[in-house]
Design an enzyme around this catalytic site. Structure first.
Site, mmCIF file in Angstrom:
data_model
loop_
_atom_site.group_PDB
_atom_site.id
_atom_site.type_symbol
_atom_site.label_atom_id
_atom_site.label_comp_id
_atom_site.label_asym_id
_atom_site.label_seq_id
_atom_site.Cartn_x
_atom_site.Cartn_y
_atom_site.Cartn_z
ATOM 1 N N ARG A 157 31.181 38.057 35.689
ATOM 2 C CA ARG A 157 32.739 37.737 35.124
ATOM 3 C C ARG A 157 33.342 36.638 35.922
ATOM 4 O O ARG A 157 34.467 36.184 35.440
ATOM 5 C CB ARG A 157 33.294 38.937 34.961
ATOM 6 C CG ARG A 157 32.812 40.064 33.956
ATOM 7 C CD ARG A 157 33.260 41.425 34.161
ATOM 8 N NE ARG A 157 33.351 42.001 35.661
ATOM 9 C CZ ARG A 157 33.809 42.815 35.906
ATOM 10 N NH1 ARG A 157 34.527 43.653 35.357
ATOM 11 N NH2 ARG A 157 33.465 43.451 37.391
ATOM 12 N N HIS A 192 37.586 39.353 43.630
ATOM 13 C CA HIS A 192 38.135 39.671 42.280
ATOM 14 C C HIS A 192 38.496 41.253 42.222
ATOM 15 O O HIS A 192 37.877 41.872 42.907
ATOM 16 C CB HIS A 192 37.253 39.282 41.284
ATOM 17 C CG HIS A 192 35.764 40.079 41.333
ATOM 18 N ND1 HIS A 192 35.518 41.001 40.266
ATOM 19 C CD2 HIS A 192 34.898 39.857 42.172
ATOM 20 C CE1 HIS A 192 34.287 41.431 40.622
ATOM 21 N NE2 HIS A 192 33.844 40.685 41.809
ATOM 22 N N CYS A 234 35.816 44.915 41.529
ATOM 23 C CA CYS A 234 34.616 44.215 42.325
ATOM 24 C C CYS A 234 33.500 45.552 42.360
ATOM 25 O O CYS A 234 33.863 46.263 42.954
ATOM 26 C CB CYS A 234 34.933 43.421 43.535
ATOM 27 S SG CYS A 234 33.368 42.929 44.349
HETATM 28 ZN ZN LIG Z 1 32.535 41.312 42.889
#
Ligand SMILES: [Zn+2]
Length: 217
Positions: free
Chosen positions: A57, A108, A111
Site C-alpha cells: 500500500r 507508515h 505497518c
Molecule cells: Zn510496513
C-alpha cells in the site's frame, strides 16, 4: 478493508494480463511524455533516494514522480541496519555516484513489521530483521507503555522507528560527509495508508552522532 472492485488485478487473473497492462502503460506514458523514455535510455540522475517499506500500500508512487526521478530501496519496515550490505550499497551508490540531494526515510501507519515487533510471537528468520525495531521499542518503552490503544502504540512506534532509521542513515560516513558539505539532506516521513498523505516528522538531534565520525587522517 477496501472493496474488491477497487483493485485492477483481481485474484486468479493470468500473469499475461500484467504484460498487457505494461504495454498499455508504456504506450500511455509515451503519448503524454514522448521524451521520457528516450531521456531515461541515456541514464539516470534522480535527486531523491527513497527508503521505504515493502508494504503493497506504500510506495514512492505517492510522490507523483516519473520513472527516473527517484532511486528506491524498500524492505520490511524501512530499516537501515548497520551491516546490511543491500541498504548500505544503495546509499553508497545514491550518495557517491548519483549524488542525490535528498534521502527520504518513509515509515507508515499499520505497518506489519511494526505490529510484529510489538508481539512476543516467534516468527522465524524475520525476527532477526525486526530486532532493530525491538531495540527502538525498548529504548522508548516508557513512552510506548503509556499508550493504551494498540493502534496508536503501533503508529507511534512506526514514527519512532523512522526517527531511529534517519539517525542510522546520518551515522553513515558517506552521508555524514555529504550532509556536511551541504550536498544532501535527510528527511523522515510517515505515510498514512488511510489517506495517501505523508507527514514530515521532527527529527530530534542525534546526541551520539559525533561519536560515529570517522576520517582518513
Ligand atoms: Zn510496513
Amino acid at each position: 478493508m477496501a472493496p474488491k472492485q477497487l483493485f485492477r488485478f483481481p485474484p486468479g487473473e493470468a500473469f499475461t494480463t500484467l504484460l498487457q497492462r505494461n504495454k498499455e502503460w508504456a504506450e500511455r506514458v509515451q503519448t503524454v511524455r514522448p521524451s521520457l523514455f528516450p531521456t531515461n535510455a541515456q541514464g539516470q540522475s534522480p535527486q531523491i533516494l527513497w527508503i521505504g517499506c515493502s508494504d503493497s500500500r506504500v510506495s514512492e508512487a505517492c510522490l507523483d514522480l516519473l520513472p527516473g526521478e527517484v532511486f528506491v530501496h524498500r524492505n520490511i519496515a524501512n530499516c537501515v541496519h548497520n551491516g546490511d550490505l543491500n541498504s548500505l550499497s544503495v546509499i553508497q551508490y545514491a550518495v557517491q555516484v548519483l549524488k542525490v540531494r535528498h534521502i527520504v526515510v518513509c515509515g507508515h501507519y499499520d505497518c506489519g513489521g511494526i505490529w510484529a515487533s510489538l508481539t512476543t510471537k516467534k516468527l522465524g528468520l524475520i525476527d532477526n530483521w525486526l530486532r532493530g525495531i525491538r531495540d527502538v521499542k525498548v529504548k522508548h518503552r516508557i513512552e510506548l507503555d503509556a499508550i493504551k490503544d494498540p493502534r496508536q502504540k503501533a503508529n507511534r512506534l512506526a514514527e519512532l522507528n523512522v526517527i531511529a532509521q534517519v539517525h542510522n542513515v546520518l551515522r553513515n560516513d558517506l552521508v555524514m560527509e555529504a550532509v556536511g558539505t551541504g550536498q544532501l539532506q535527510v528527511h523522515g516521513v510517515v505515510y498514512d495508508v488511510g489517506s495517501g498523505l505523508i507527514s514530515e516528522l521532527d527529527i530530534p538531534e542525534d546526541e551520539d552522532q559525533s561519536l560515529y565520525y570517522i576520517t582518513e587522517n
